[in-house]
Each structure stands twice: as C-alpha cells, then as structure tokens.
Design a protein around this motif. Structure first.
Motif, PDB file in Angstrom:
ATOM      1  N   SER A 121      -6.129   1.683  57.098  1.00 23.50           N
ATOM      2  CA  SER A 121      -5.359   2.584  57.950  1.00 23.50           C
ATOM      3  C   SER A 121      -4.122   2.993  57.164  1.00 23.50           C
ATOM      4  N   VAL A 122      -3.927   4.320  56.984  1.00 24.09           N
ATOM      5  CA  VAL A 122      -2.948   4.793  55.999  1.00 24.09           C
ATOM      6  C   VAL A 122      -2.068   5.902  56.580  1.00 24.09           C
ATOM      7  N   ASP A 178      -2.043  -0.199  57.403  1.00 23.59           N
ATOM      8  CA  ASP A 178      -2.178  -1.150  56.301  1.00 23.59           C
ATOM      9  C   ASP A 178      -1.269  -0.737  55.150  1.00 23.59           C
ATOM     10  N   TYR A 179      -1.197   0.572  54.915  1.00 19.19           N
ATOM     11  CA  TYR A 179      -0.376   1.111  53.822  1.00 19.19           C
ATOM     12  C   TYR A 179       0.340   2.373  54.284  1.00 19.19           C
ATOM     13  N   LEU A 180       1.621   2.462  53.963  1.00 19.34           N
ATOM     14  CA  LEU A 180       2.368   3.706  54.084  1.00 19.34           C
ATOM     15  C   LEU A 180       2.707   4.156  52.672  1.00 19.34           C
ATOM     16  N   VAL A 181       2.150   5.289  52.280  1.00 21.13           N
ATOM     17  CA  VAL A 181       2.394   5.840  50.945  1.00 21.13           C
ATOM     18  C   VAL A 181       3.600   6.767  51.034  1.00 21.13           C
ATOM     19  N   LEU A 218      -5.169  10.647  58.474  1.00 16.60           N
ATOM     20  CA  LEU A 218      -3.906  10.068  58.030  1.00 16.60           C
ATOM     21  C   LEU A 218      -2.811  10.319  59.049  1.00 16.60           C
ATOM     22  N   GLN A 219      -1.841   9.403  59.127  1.00 14.37           N
ATOM     23  CA  GLN A 219      -0.596   9.634  59.844  1.00 14.37           C
ATOM     24  C   GLN A 219       0.424  10.142  58.824  1.00 14.37           C
ATOM     25  N   ALA A 239      -7.790   8.241  49.634  1.00 13.20           N
ATOM     26  CA  ALA A 239      -8.732   7.328  48.985  1.00 13.20           C
ATOM     27  C   ALA A 239      -8.634   5.923  49.574  1.00 13.20           C
ATOM     28  N   LEU A 240      -7.417   5.454  49.847  1.00 15.48           N
ATOM     29  CA  LEU A 240      -7.247   4.148  50.500  1.00 15.48           C
ATOM     30  C   LEU A 240      -7.920   4.150  51.869  1.00 15.48           C
ATOM     31  N   GLN A 241      -7.787   5.274  52.579  1.00 13.73           N
ATOM     32  CA  GLN A 241      -8.433   5.384  53.881  1.00 13.73           C
ATOM     33  C   GLN A 241      -9.957   5.386  53.731  1.00 13.73           C
ATOM     34  N   ALA A 242     -10.462   6.110  52.735  1.00 12.46           N
ATOM     35  CA  ALA A 242     -11.905   6.154  52.508  1.00 12.46           C
ATOM     36  C   ALA A 242     -12.458   4.776  52.179  1.00 12.46           C
ATOM     37  N   GLU A 243     -11.613   3.917  51.602  1.00 15.15           N
ATOM     38  CA  GLU A 243     -12.033   2.562  51.267  1.00 15.15           C
ATOM     39  C   GLU A 243     -11.939   1.621  52.465  1.00 15.15           C
ATOM     40  N   GLY A 244     -11.431   2.121  53.604  1.00 11.93           N
ATOM     41  CA  GLY A 244     -11.457   1.321  54.823  1.00 11.93           C
ATOM     42  C   GLY A 244     -10.116   0.950  55.414  1.00 11.93           C
TER      43      GLY A 244
END
Length: 362
Positions: A129-130, A207-210, A168-169, A122-127
């Motif tokens: 890099s995750v 931008d974010y690593l979950v 995703l990575q 979802a974070l990726q869908a919002e634009g």
C-alpha cells in the motif's frame, strides 16, 4: 545425511536472495519447516513486497528441496510482510505510514520525479500500500504525472484526504493552487507548507510513503532530514559526471543526518534508436556504478533514455501503470523490490502499531 530439519535449513541457507544479497536463513525469511516422511513443507516470509518474485522463488526452493535425498515432494509457500523501520533520532513514525522513502537528486533534469512515481507504482504492483507526497513546492509535477484533478476534500476543515489514482494515495501543493500559479515564497513558508502537506493529509494504512524531493540540498531537504521520520532514501542520477557530482552531495546529506541510503538509481543510462536499434550512452557510462562502489551502497538498477517513459508520464499514466508487462515496467519493479529489500535489512521501529499486511502466494 538423514532427512531432518537441519538438513533442510542448510539447503535453504544456500539460496541467496538477489534483492538483499543475503541467504534466506540469514535474513530471517524461513518461518517454518515441516517434515512428514518423505514430504517437506517450508513457509517463507520476505520482509518486503515481492509479488512478482514469489512464484519464481517458490519454484527455485521447491526444486532444490526435491533434489535432496529422501525428499519425494516439497510444498513451499511464500509471503511478504512489511514492517515499520527505524527513523532518525527523537522522531516518531507518522500515523498511518509505516515507512517513508525519500527520492532525491543533487541536480534537476535527471528524471527524479518520473522515477519516484514509477517506484511508487512498482511497490504497489509488488503488493504494498503506497502513497506519494510531492515535496517540490516551487515546481510540483506529481498531479500531472498521476493524472490528478480537482482539489482534495477536507472532511473537518483541518485535515485533507489524499487524492487517489492508479491505486496510489497522493498529495501535492499543485492540487491546492492553480496549475499556473507561481509559489513566490521564502524558505520558512516552504518548509511550513511541506510539514502541513505531510501531517495534515489523512494517509490511510500505507506501507510506504514515497516523497519526491526537489533537487538540491536546501530548505526542503533540511526540513525533511530534521523533522520528517524518514526510513530510507533513494538517490537518482544520470551517468554524467556533473550529475553524479551533485548526487554525491545528496547522498552525503542523508549520511550526516543518519538516514540510510537504500541505493542509487541510474537514469537515462543508454539510448536505443527506435529506427536502427543502435545503442548509445548519451550521458556517459558507468557513473552510477562508480558512485555506488565509492560509497558502498547498492546500485538498484539502470533505466534507459526512452521516449515512452516521458510520454507516459506526461499523459498522467506512468510506465508501470500504462504498460505493466513491458520491460521498462519490469525494470522499475526490480528496482522497487531491491529498494524495499534494502530497507527490510534496517532495524525495525517498534513504536508503530499498524496492523500487519501479509501478501500471500502459494
């Protein structure tokens, strides 16, 4: 009142961002205001990815401005810019990663991993890099949920390339050992494995690593809290009293190590019968909301008990990727925006030098 920049700014201050609870001016989203006779141009920049909301926000701001006396036309541009945010004391940000978000739960079986992968998507869908790191050494599930196969590459024999799917990575111990191989390791080996997975993976401009944590508050969680630069945490629970009781422990753990809890996700909140449409609160009602109120943290959202979420995760194509226009996927995206928005309110970390990524919608 004659048309001037202060009048425009006052109008913008009356518009509240639903994801942060703050108005556009107070949260610093107004980047520029231009006046040319009866025309107004406004440039907005959000501190979190919100591609799914850009158009609606631009339309709302445009409507408010064009309703002002003396304004014939308003032009509004909306962008998002993800910054690196503060981590625990004495820790420095991970190279290639702006922010680490830990997804935790007090007990197992609450759908934490499913929530983590859909939050990342979802974070990726919002634009954004995750990436996703599977920190559950004993029971890794991310490879199956993301449809990852094969061992990751190691270009130099020391570092490893993250596997990639659905944009995703990702990295997991499950990619390095057989699917049926049990990890019969004591605590120190587990914590060392987590640190190697985190530090030896060549994360690329995230931008974010979950990080999907195992349930509980044991070795892995303690290692993460003390040695991994975490920007914020998301707590997953079901409405059930037993689940929220354990989730409170996870929340308190992050509070003790000064990692901000971005909010609570209430999973399996309500079940709707696919045959008759009857709705039922199988695991009780309102547990997440009561917990959020008690600890003064946001309730990021509630998700239903829906067989499609389970089926899609088991198939290797989670809900946000499998059916991006569905109400379920949109619910995950709303939760992702709210979590990232809460993080955007935290203090920034100026010790990181990644290039800025701008997500533009005009």
């Amino acid at each position: 009142m004659p048309l001037n920049e202060n009048a425009v700014r006052a109008e913008l201050a009356a518009i509240v961002d639903p994801h942060t609870g703050s108005d556009l001016v107070a949260q610093g989203s107004v980047r520029g205001i231009g006046l040319d006779g009866d025309r107004v141009a406004v440039e907005l920049q959000l501190g979190y990815p919100a591609a799914g909301w850009h158009e609606a926000l631009a339309a709302e701001v445009r409507g408010r401005l064009e309703a002002m006396p003396g304004v014939a036309r308003a032009t509004v541009s909306v962008a998002s810019r993800v910054q690196a945010h503060k981590v625990q004391k004495e820790l420095t940000p991970l190279p290639g990663v702006r922010n680490i978000i830990a997804v935790a739960s007090g007990k197992g079986g609450v759908g934490k991993s499913t929530t983590a992968v859909n939050l990342a998507l979802a974070l990726q869908a919002e634009g954004a890099s995750v990436g996703v790191l599977d920190a559950d050494i004993y029971g890794p599930s991310i490879p199956k949920m993301l449809g990852l196969e094969g061992r990751p590459d190691s270009p130099d024999g020391k570092s490893i390339e993250p596997k990639r799917n659905h944009g995703l990575q990702a990295m997991s111990i499950g990619l390095l050992v057989g699917e049926d191989t049990p990890m019969i390791w004591r605590g120190p080996m587990v914590t060392q494995a987590l640190q190697q997975l985190l530090n030896d993976t060549r994360w690329d401009g995230l931008d974010y690593l979950v990080i999907d944590l195992p349930p509980g508050t044991g070795d892995i969680q303690l290692t993460l809290a003390q040695r991994v630069p975490v920007s914020g945490a998301v707590i997953v629970t079901t409405p059930q009293d037993i689940a929220t009781l354990d989730a409170r422990k996870a929340l308190q753990m992050f509070a003790k190590v000064e990692v901000p809890v971005l909010g609570i996700v209430e999973n399996m909140a309500v079940h709707t019968c696919s045959n008759c449409g009857h709705t039922e609160h199988v695991f009780g009602a309102g547990g997440g909301e009561r917990m959020a109120a008690q600890y003064d943290v946001p309730l990021l959202g509630s998700l239903p008990l829906d067989i499609r979420i389970r089926e899609q995760a088991d198939s290797g194509i989670p809900t946000v990727a499998a059916d991006p226009a569905s109400p379920l996927a949109l619910a995950y995206r709303d939760i992702a925006r709210r979590a990232a928005a809460q993080l955007s309110l935290q203090a920034r970390n100026k010790a990181i030098g990644l290039p800025n990524i701008v997500i533009q919608n005009t």
